[in-house]
Design an enzyme around this catalytic site. Structure first.
Site, mmCIF file in Angstrom:
data_model
loop_
_atom_site.group_PDB
_atom_site.id
_atom_site.type_symbol
_atom_site.label_atom_id
_atom_site.label_comp_id
_atom_site.label_asym_id
_atom_site.label_seq_id
_atom_site.Cartn_x
_atom_site.Cartn_y
_atom_site.Cartn_z
ATOM 1 N N TYR A 276 -5.146 43.369 -15.629
ATOM 2 C CA TYR A 276 -4.881 42.248 -14.717
ATOM 3 C C TYR A 276 -5.256 40.919 -15.363
ATOM 4 C CZ TYR A 276 -5.880 39.225 -10.617
ATOM 5 O OH TYR A 276 -5.950 38.193 -9.707
ATOM 6 N N PHE B 292 -16.512 46.778 2.776
ATOM 7 C CA PHE B 292 -17.737 46.707 3.583
ATOM 8 C C PHE B 292 -17.394 46.625 5.076
ATOM 9 C CE2 PHE B 292 -20.702 44.824 0.031
ATOM 10 C CZ PHE B 292 -20.657 46.052 -0.620
ATOM 11 N N GLY C 72 -24.803 49.946 -8.727
ATOM 12 C CA GLY C 72 -26.041 49.247 -8.339
ATOM 13 C C GLY C 72 -25.826 47.946 -7.580
HETATM 14 C C1 UGA Z 1 -11.102 40.353 -7.562
HETATM 15 C C2 UGA Z 1 -9.751 40.423 -8.229
HETATM 16 O O1 UGA Z 1 -9.765 40.810 -9.517
HETATM 17 C C3 UGA Z 1 -8.941 39.218 -8.151
HETATM 18 O O2 UGA Z 1 -8.006 39.489 -7.175
HETATM 19 C C4 UGA Z 1 -9.455 37.955 -7.710
HETATM 20 O O3 UGA Z 1 -9.123 36.960 -8.603
HETATM 21 C C5 UGA Z 1 -10.917 37.948 -7.420
HETATM 22 O O4 UGA Z 1 -11.373 39.188 -6.908
HETATM 23 C C6 UGA Z 1 -11.132 36.961 -6.337
HETATM 24 O O5 UGA Z 1 -11.196 37.354 -5.156
HETATM 25 O O6 UGA Z 1 -11.178 35.761 -6.642
HETATM 26 P P1 UGA Z 1 -13.525 41.246 -7.922
HETATM 27 O O7 UGA Z 1 -14.389 40.123 -7.455
HETATM 28 O O8 UGA Z 1 -14.127 42.099 -8.992
HETATM 29 O O9 UGA Z 1 -12.142 40.685 -8.462
HETATM 30 O O10 UGA Z 1 -13.090 42.160 -6.681
HETATM 31 P P2 UGA Z 1 -13.804 43.050 -5.585
HETATM 32 O O11 UGA Z 1 -12.983 44.287 -5.428
HETATM 33 O O12 UGA Z 1 -13.979 42.245 -4.360
HETATM 34 O O13 UGA Z 1 -15.196 43.487 -6.210
HETATM 35 C C7 UGA Z 1 -16.336 42.687 -6.238
HETATM 36 C C8 UGA Z 1 -17.529 43.515 -6.635
HETATM 37 O O14 UGA Z 1 -17.867 44.413 -5.573
HETATM 38 C C9 UGA Z 1 -17.377 44.392 -7.858
HETATM 39 O O15 UGA Z 1 -18.595 44.394 -8.571
HETATM 40 C C10 UGA Z 1 -17.135 45.777 -7.296
HETATM 41 O O16 UGA Z 1 -17.500 46.803 -8.169
HETATM 42 C C11 UGA Z 1 -18.004 45.740 -6.061
HETATM 43 N N1 UGA Z 1 -17.656 46.650 -4.937
HETATM 44 C C12 UGA Z 1 -16.395 46.699 -4.440
HETATM 45 C C13 UGA Z 1 -18.665 47.428 -4.337
HETATM 46 O O17 UGA Z 1 -19.834 47.410 -4.772
HETATM 47 N N2 UGA Z 1 -18.358 48.217 -3.267
HETATM 48 C C14 UGA Z 1 -17.110 48.285 -2.743
HETATM 49 O O18 UGA Z 1 -16.902 49.015 -1.741
HETATM 50 C C15 UGA Z 1 -16.091 47.503 -3.347
#
Ligand code: UGA
Length: 372
Positions: free
Chosen positions: A174, A227, A242
């Site tokens: 991505y 969440f 973590g």
């Molecule tokens: C995402 C996308 O890559 C992009 O769409 C976007 O640019 C960016 O978010 C954004 O919203 O600006 P990311 O922040 O990694 O990236 O997306 P999430 O799926 O929201 O994950 C955030 C963090 O939460 C990660 O560390 C993930 O491992 C964690 N997570 C996710 C959990 O700990 N538990 C969950 O149930 C889901």
């Protein structure tokens, strides 16, 4: 093309690619609230923009953005437009390592014909990229992860290197595709005089973000909806690896304010890349889980939600092989501040509260319904 309305100020025509998504739906609200604007929107899913479908100043095309051909709707719309805004994307991390070809096609390759057309016609394209183009921070590669020097992790549009992991970690499909799209646009600007603005969003949150699996979508959404699903269903919130990754959470309303300022100030906004984010609203994902529990308890008037179970899970189990995380995203927003006069105003607490309230109102408390 621009012409003057009866009250004397210029009316504008927008093309909105991906108008039916979370950001698109909010941008559509803002653009259509100005009676002088006309919007042609393209998306495959109109569910988030139902209230606008009957607006005479909005024309919806249930079509994909790669359908550019002479005499086609997209080509006609771009020809008639003053500003083309591109929000079309597959932007959900659970997809990046599972269907990387689709991710790279939809986030870059399929866009090229529309970008080329904008260049040929010299149409201003406002392209939504991502904070994820920065990849991981320099800090994360240093021994012990040294975050003592902000220069090693703060992200600046025109200085910070873009650091991605090895090819077999397909999480980066991505960010690489988004990076190539940015480079393509920049080259079209340099070689063919395409006017552009690139926006790098830093975790925009707000009503209408994502979906609840099994209810209005499938698969694994982003962390907010994961969440919220746990809170709604009474299942544990799950912290990946973590929950140590850190994000800065930006209210969708602050983001839309930035967009409106760009549109009002083309001379300052054009040919720039802008971080749009709220550096003050930084949290680790484990802090986010705890905060969401607390706000949900207040919103529901139910103290037991403060003890909602939180579990740990590995990224391998949660996302499958090929996942790697962005450790931290802290935007430097001085450029948007200087050129647009923009600064985010909404706190983390109010942003989460508004979003959590929306989720409870929109999806109901399914746990209670299930018990009935
Ligand atoms: C995402 C996308 O890559 C992009 O769409 C976007 O640019 C960016 O978010 C954004 O919203 O600006 P990311 O922040 O990694 O990236 O997306 P999430 O799926 O929201 O994950 C955030 C963090 O939460 C990660 O560390 C993930 O491992 C964690 N997570 C996710 C959990 O700990 N538990 C969950 O149930 C889901």
């Amino acid at each position: 093309m621009s012409h003057h309305s009866t009250d004397g100020h210029a009316s504008r025509r927008f093309v909105l690619l991906g108008c039916g998504g979370f950001i698109g739906s909010h941008l559509l609200d803002a653009l259509l609230s100005d009676q002088t604007n006309f919007v042609e929107g393209f998306d495959l899913d109109p569910r988030k923009i139902q209230p606008h479908l009957s607006n005479r100043r909005f024309r919806f095309h249930c079509a994909s953005i790669h359908d550019v051909h002479a005499g086609g709707d997209l080509q006609n719309a771009i020809e008639a437009a003053d500003i083309v805004i591109n929000l079309a994307a597959i932007c959900n991390p659970s997809e990046y390592n599972k269907r990387p070809l689709d991710v790279m096609r939809h986030n870059c390759l399929y866009m090229i014909p529309a970008l080329e057309l904008c260049a040929r016609l010299k149409k201003w394209i406002v392209h939504f990229s991502t904070s994820e183009v920065y990849g991981r921070t320099i800090s994360s590669y240093l021994k012990g992860g040294d975050y003592s020097d902000t220069n090693l992790f703060e992200q600046d549009e025109d200085k910070t290197p873009l650091i991605m992991g090895p090819i077999h970690n397909q999480r980066w499909s991505y960010a690489s595709a988004k990076q190539l799209a940015e480079r393509y646009i920049f080259a079209l600007h340099k070689e063919e005089a395409l006017p552009f603005t690139i926006v790098r969003p830093f975790n925009f949150f707000g009503p209408r973000m994502d979906y609840i699996p099994g209810q209005d979508g499938e698969g694994v959404p982003r962390v907010l909806a994961c969440f919220m699903q746990a809170l709604l269903d009474g299942t544990p919130m799950r912290l990946v690896d973590g929950g140590v990754a850190r994000r800065t959470i930006t209210s969708i309303h602050d983001a839309i304010d930035a967009l409106e300022l760009m549109i009002e100030r083309p001379a300052n906004a054009q040919n720039q890349i802008f971080n749009i984010g709220s550096p003050e609203n930084e949290v680790s994902i484990s802090e986010l889980a705890i905060l969401m529990r607390e706000i949900a308890a207040e919103v529901r008037g139910d103290d037991t939600i403060r003890q909602h179970p939180i579990e740990h899970i590995s990224s391998l189990e949660f996302y499958g092989p090929g996942y790697e995380d962005c450790d931290r995203r802290v935007p430097n927003i001085s450029k948007a501040n200087e050129l647009l006069g923009w600064a985010p105003k909404r706190s983390l607490d109010e942003t989460l509260r508004e979003t959590i309230e929306y989720y409870y109102e929109h999806y109901g408390c399914r746990q209670l319904h299930a018990a009935e």
